[in-house]
Design a protein around this motif. Structure first.
Motif: not given
Length: 313
Positions: A37-50
């Protein structure tokens, strides 16, 4: 839905997460390393999205992947490779958010996922997606990096860098301060804008780096069509990426010694001409012994997480 994947001794499951500046992909594998199985979401770079948003996106991707696989959290093991993870303080900040995902959790930079595709993870990983970074490891375990400074301090050769330079070239062309370029009309058409003046609201009214990074595709198209301005932007990007990779090579290899290179990120995987140009630039300074294209670092990470769990038994 079945019981917890970690709780079923006969069917241990692991998850790998490839967390970048544009999206987060999670892949769940079974005990044989087969994708379930796979899942997709938004950015995980906390430096840019918090921090909170990055953690939510990672959980969302993993939960989706587990649901498709037919199991629930916690899994047996997880390897999270995330953009923006460079120092001990990053691990200290993020680690508490992910203990509920799996019994064993490994947290590294996304570049580590790409590097793991090389034999014994020795050589250089070069990534160019929304951002860019080069990471190297020698046979003694010495790790060094170049780039990965983010879109303000660096990320040269990345999708964002190419997109930003394309926007600047379009603005200069509109003013008459720079040469005429097809990039202006291509960008206006792509964003469905009526005139160059609307670029200001589009650019400064949106903090999503992926929106600017997506313009890199227009630059590649324009360069292939013979646009001189776009060609110079693409060439500069290739030169910068090669410089980052060679700098890492110089730190982990003896002079003149060849190296293995693992390539990741959308620009290097999907733009064959650009990839060839980067490698040609590298070969001017260093012989390259092996080139590996890492198409699915999340799957590689999941399988590595499985091996990690077994070694801890």
């Amino acid at each position: 839905m079945s019981s917890s994947c970690a709780g079923n001794a006969e069917r241990p499951y692991a998850v790998g997460v490839d967390g970048g500046g544009s999206k987060t992909l999670a892949v769940v594998v079974d005990a044989q390393g087969r994708e379930q199985g796979r899942g997709l979401a938004g950015s995980s770079n906390y430096n840019t999205v918090g921090l909170e948003q990055a953690a939510r996106n990672i959980h969302r991707a993993v939960e989706q992947a587990a649901q498709v696989a037919g199991c629930r959290l916690p899994l047996q093991s997880a390897w999270l490779g995330l953009a923006g993870i460079d120092h001990a303080r990053d691990h200290a900040l993020l680690a508490p958010y992910f203990q509920s995902l799996a019994g064993t959790v490994r947290l590294t930079s996304d570049a580590e996922l790409v590097l793991s595709a090389l034999d014994d993870a020795v050589g250089v990983a070069l990534i160019a997606g929304t951002g860019s970074i080069a990471l190297g490891r020698d046979a003694h375990g010495l790790v060094t990096r170049a780039g990965g400074w983010g879109h303000i301090l660096g990320d040269e050769g990345s999708g964002y860098d190419i997109g930003r330079r394309s926007l600047q070239a379009a603005a200069r062309a509109s003013d008459g301060r720079g040469p005429t370029t097809s990039l202006l009309m291509l960008i206006l058409s792509h964003w469905q804008l009526q005139n160059a003046g609307e670029l200001i609201g589009k650019v400064y009214g949106n903090n999503d780096k992926a929106v600017v990074a997506a313009l890199s595709a227009l630059a590649f198209d324009a360069a292939r069509a013979g646009d001189q301005v776009a060609s110079e932007i693409v060439l500069q990007a290739a030169t910068e990426l090669a410089l980052a990779a060679v700098t890492v090579c110089d730190a982990i290899n003896a002079p003149g010694e060849g190296t293995s290179v693992a390539l990741g990120g959308g620009l290097l995987l999907h733009e064959a001409d650009f990839r060839a140009r980067v490698l040609d630039c590298m070969r001017q300074s260093r012989p390259i012994e092996q080139v590996v294209l890492v198409e699915n670092p999340a799957l590689s990470a999941a399988r590595a997480a499985l091996r990690l769990a077994r070694s801890n038994v």
